[in-house]
Design a protein around this motif. Structure first.
Motif, PDB file in Angstrom:
ATOM      1  N   PHE A  60       0.850  -1.188   0.000  1.00  0.00           N
ATOM      2  CA  PHE A  60       0.000   0.000   0.000  1.00  0.00           C
ATOM      3  C   PHE A  60       0.885   1.237   0.000  1.00  0.00           C
ATOM      4  O   PHE A  60       1.821   1.342   0.809  1.00  0.00           O
ATOM      5  N   THR A  61       0.606   2.172  -0.895  1.00  0.00           N
ATOM      6  CA  THR A  61       1.363   3.425  -0.932  1.00  0.00           C
ATOM      7  C   THR A  61       0.387   4.598  -0.972  1.00  0.00           C
ATOM      8  O   THR A  61      -0.813   4.435  -1.219  1.00  0.00           O
ATOM      9  N   PHE A  62       0.945   5.803  -0.740  1.00  0.00           N
ATOM     10  CA  PHE A  62       0.145   7.024  -0.807  1.00  0.00           C
ATOM     11  C   PHE A  62       0.824   7.986  -1.771  1.00  0.00           C
ATOM     12  O   PHE A  62       1.958   8.409  -1.539  1.00  0.00           O
ATOM     13  N   ARG A  63       0.138   8.267  -2.885  1.00  0.00           N
ATOM     14  CA  ARG A  63       0.650   9.151  -3.932  1.00  0.00           C
ATOM     15  C   ARG A  63       2.068   8.782  -4.356  1.00  0.00           C
ATOM     16  O   ARG A  63       2.941   9.625  -4.500  1.00  0.00           O
ATOM     17  N   GLY A  64       2.265   7.465  -4.518  1.00  0.00           N
ATOM     18  CA  GLY A  64       3.504   6.963  -5.098  1.00  0.00           C
ATOM     19  C   GLY A  64       4.613   6.645  -4.130  1.00  0.00           C
ATOM     20  O   GLY A  64       5.652   6.117  -4.538  1.00  0.00           O
ATOM     21  N   SER A  65       4.446   6.947  -2.848  1.00  0.00           N
ATOM     22  CA  SER A  65       5.543   6.703  -1.904  1.00  0.00           C
ATOM     23  C   SER A  65       4.987   6.122  -0.597  1.00  0.00           C
ATOM     24  O   SER A  65       3.793   5.923  -0.449  1.00  0.00           O
ATOM     25  N   GLY A  66       5.914   5.870   0.341  1.00  0.00           N
ATOM     26  CA  GLY A  66       5.520   5.337   1.637  1.00  0.00           C
ATOM     27  C   GLY A  66       5.137   3.878   1.579  1.00  0.00           C
ATOM     28  O   GLY A  66       4.096   3.462   2.107  1.00  0.00           O
ATOM     29  N   ASP A  67       5.985   3.061   0.935  1.00  0.00           N
ATOM     30  CA  ASP A  67       5.682   1.636   0.773  1.00  0.00           C
ATOM     31  C   ASP A  67       5.353   0.968   2.106  1.00  0.00           C
ATOM     32  O   ASP A  67       6.101   1.096   3.078  1.00  0.00           O
ATOM     33  N   THR A  68       4.242   0.253   2.118  1.00  0.00           N
ATOM     34  CA  THR A  68       3.841  -0.538   3.285  1.00  0.00           C
ATOM     35  C   THR A  68       3.622  -1.967   2.803  1.00  0.00           C
ATOM     36  O   THR A  68       2.562  -2.310   2.281  1.00  0.00           O
ATOM     37  N   HIS A  69       4.651  -2.806   2.931  1.00  0.00           N
ATOM     38  CA  HIS A  69       4.603  -4.177   2.433  1.00  0.00           C
ATOM     39  C   HIS A  69       4.002  -5.094   3.498  1.00  0.00           C
ATOM     40  O   HIS A  69       4.442  -5.085   4.654  1.00  0.00           O
ATOM     41  N   PHE A  77      -1.482  -1.204  -4.321  1.00  0.00           N
ATOM     42  CA  PHE A  77      -2.570  -0.233  -4.347  1.00  0.00           C
ATOM     43  C   PHE A  77      -2.005   1.113  -3.913  1.00  0.00           C
ATOM     44  O   PHE A  77      -1.375   1.205  -2.855  1.00  0.00           O
ATOM     45  N   ASP A  78      -2.258   2.142  -4.705  1.00  0.00           N
ATOM     46  CA  ASP A  78      -1.784   3.482  -4.370  1.00  0.00           C
ATOM     47  C   ASP A  78      -2.985   4.396  -4.146  1.00  0.00           C
ATOM     48  O   ASP A  78      -3.764   4.653  -5.066  1.00  0.00           O
ATOM     49  N   PHE A  79      -3.129   4.869  -2.919  1.00  0.00           N
ATOM     50  CA  PHE A  79      -4.234   5.770  -2.577  1.00  0.00           C
ATOM     51  C   PHE A  79      -3.810   7.215  -2.801  1.00  0.00           C
ATOM     52  O   PHE A  79      -2.652   7.573  -2.622  1.00  0.00           O
ATOM     53  N   GLY A  80      -4.764   8.046  -3.185  1.00  0.00           N
ATOM     54  CA  GLY A  80      -4.476   9.461  -3.389  1.00  0.00           C
ATOM     55  C   GLY A  80      -3.960   9.788  -4.771  1.00  0.00           C
ATOM     56  O   GLY A  80      -3.793  10.967  -5.108  1.00  0.00           O
ATOM     57  N   SER A  81      -3.727   8.796  -5.604  1.00  0.00           N
ATOM     58  CA  SER A  81      -3.195   9.059  -6.942  1.00  0.00           C
ATOM     59  C   SER A  81      -4.276   9.514  -7.906  1.00  0.00           C
ATOM     60  O   SER A  81      -3.978  10.071  -8.963  1.00  0.00           O
ATOM     61  N   SER A  92     -12.678   9.352   0.181  1.00  0.00           N
ATOM     62  CA  SER A  92     -12.913  10.758   0.530  1.00  0.00           C
ATOM     63  C   SER A  92     -11.714  11.325   1.297  1.00  0.00           C
ATOM     64  O   SER A  92     -11.371  12.500   1.157  1.00  0.00           O
ATOM     65  N   PHE A  93     -11.089  10.472   2.116  1.00  0.00           N
ATOM     66  CA  PHE A  93      -9.944  10.881   2.940  1.00  0.00           C
ATOM     67  C   PHE A  93      -8.820   9.854   2.791  1.00  0.00           C
ATOM     68  O   PHE A  93      -8.553   9.069   3.709  1.00  0.00           O
ATOM     69  N   PRO A  94      -8.180   9.809   1.609  1.00  0.00           N
ATOM     70  CA  PRO A  94      -7.208   8.740   1.334  1.00  0.00           C
ATOM     71  C   PRO A  94      -6.022   8.706   2.288  1.00  0.00           C
ATOM     72  O   PRO A  94      -5.497   7.636   2.582  1.00  0.00           O
ATOM     73  N   LYS A  95      -5.614   9.864   2.808  1.00  0.00           N
ATOM     74  CA  LYS A  95      -4.496   9.873   3.750  1.00  0.00           C
ATOM     75  C   LYS A  95      -4.879   9.151   5.042  1.00  0.00           C
ATOM     76  O   LYS A  95      -4.073   8.408   5.613  1.00  0.00           O
ATOM     77  N   ILE A  96      -6.098   9.366   5.504  1.00  0.00           N
ATOM     78  CA  ILE A  96      -6.571   8.682   6.702  1.00  0.00           C
ATOM     79  C   ILE A  96      -6.629   7.179   6.463  1.00  0.00           C
ATOM     80  O   ILE A  96      -6.203   6.373   7.296  1.00  0.00           O
TER      81      ILE A  96
END
Length: 380
Positions: A71-80, A187-191, A330-334
């Protein structure tokens, strides 16, 4: 010639229904506007719970079994994250769908390909299905002809849905890049507004893309290019074939039966609005339609029971998926922070995709944590 059942559309829902009914000895006519195998734009991810409803031979067409998710957020912050059990089985839809069609054919279903349904008329005694070539009669009709199918329109059904627009690429990348991505789905959220980007590895290439609500993004093309840029893939591509398509996301319980017709799969908008997964619900709704059809033809049930069973088993599940998608998109960062900070949350997701738990349990676990994650945003 009158048939017991006509099935319109031979995707996973229609092919499954045709197979289940023909193997029980019913006279089944299955109509498909294209000729299998045919390419179908789709991520091609079968959630592991498909094992609970399909016969084991489906694994003969699986290209890759996935145990890991990133899982990533806007292309970064890999969470494997890794599961001890399969999470997703990756398939190409042309191969998978054709596999189901051939099972239906082998079990005795009469398959007419390249024969598009143009009109449906129901009477007290039968249903008449007109195609570009002929008119056929049956006691029942299963409409599995997809999001833009003619069956629902002909019989006055309009399932509630939110329309997602997507661009998917079937992409060959350099070997070093493929080897980095081949054993997990991403899956990348916020993209993309109210949606996500994805990378699904197949046998020797990547199926990747972006998708979101049509009313939010209109054209997903720029988001697709930005997604590839953020994932450092633009310079790794050796060949690329892009396809645009729409997906009917579940948006509340609605009528999916008429006098002699049942809608299944995408035609009934049975797509999970959180993960965008529709294959499982297509197969399962096809099975339920077949079971109810058998009961009706044997004089033991009515067509209303199909909608009741779908409501109990599928509508109720998709209702809670819709609650979850409202938070994540609605709140992808959350939503991303929930996954990154709370291992028990993604473990619950693994339980959902394997069929050990449902979205209701996931929602109940999630809603308490959402309040905690929202507090920092409210403090400004």
């Amino acid at each position: 010639m009158k048939y017991d059942i006509i099935v319109a559309g031979l995707g996973p829902a229609g092919a499954t229904a045709a197979y289940e009914l023909s193997k029980k000895g019913f006279k089944v006519l299955a109509l498909e506007k294209q000729k299998h195998p045919r390419y179908k734009p789709c991520g091609g991810g079968l959630t592991a719970k498909i094992e609970n409803i399909l016969e084991p031979d489906f694994k003969s067409v699986v290209e890759r079994t996935i145990y890991k998710v990133n899982f990533t957020f806007r292309g970064s912050g890999d969470t494997h994250i890794k599961s001890d059990h399969p999470v997703v089985y990756m398939v190409m839809r042309d191969v998978f769908d054709n596999f189901l069609v051939e099972k239906a054919r082998a079990s005795g279903a009469e398959i007419h390909e390249q024969e598009k349904v143009t009109h449906v008329e129901e009477t007290k005694d039968n249903v008449l299905v007109t195609t570009e070539k002929n008119t056929y009669s049956a006691s029942l009709l299963i409409g599995a002809d997809g999001v833009n199918g003619i069956v629902a329109r002909s019989v006055g059904l309009k399932p509630k849905k939110k329309t997602a627009v997507l661009i998917e690429g079937e992409v060959n990348v350099k070997e070093t890049a493929f080897n980095k991505l081949c054993d997990e789905i991403l899956f990348d959220f916020g993209s993309v507004p109210y949606g996500y980007g994805w990378i699904f590895p197949k046998a020797n290439h990547l199926s990747l893309g972006v998708g979101g609500l049509k009313k939010k993004i209109k054209n997903p093309g720029p988001y697709y290019s930005e997604f590839l840029l953020n994932k450092n893939l633009l310079n790794e591509i050796e060949s690329e074939h892009k396809f645009g398509y729409t997906v009917p996301l579940f948006n509340g319980r609605s009528k999916i039966t008429s006098l002699r017709t049942m809608l299944a799969g995408d035609a009934a908008a049975l797509v999970d609005s959180f993960l965008g997964e529709g294959i499982y619900y297509a197969v399962r709704s096809g099975q339920i339609a077949a079971e109810v059809s058998q009961e009706i033809l044997n004089g033991n049930n009515t067509i209303a029971s199909y909608e009741e069973r779908i409501a109990q088993e599928i509508f109720s599940e998709l209702h809670y998926a819709r609650k979850i998608d409202m938070v994540f998109y609605s709140f992808p960062k959350i939503g991303y922070n929930l996954l990154k900070k709370h291992p028990d949350f993604y473990e619950q997701i693994f339980d959902v995709v394997s069929g050990k738990a449902g979205y209701k349990q996931l929602w109940n676990k999630m809603k308490r944590k959402v309040v905690i994650e929202t507090l920092p945003f409210l403090s400004y």
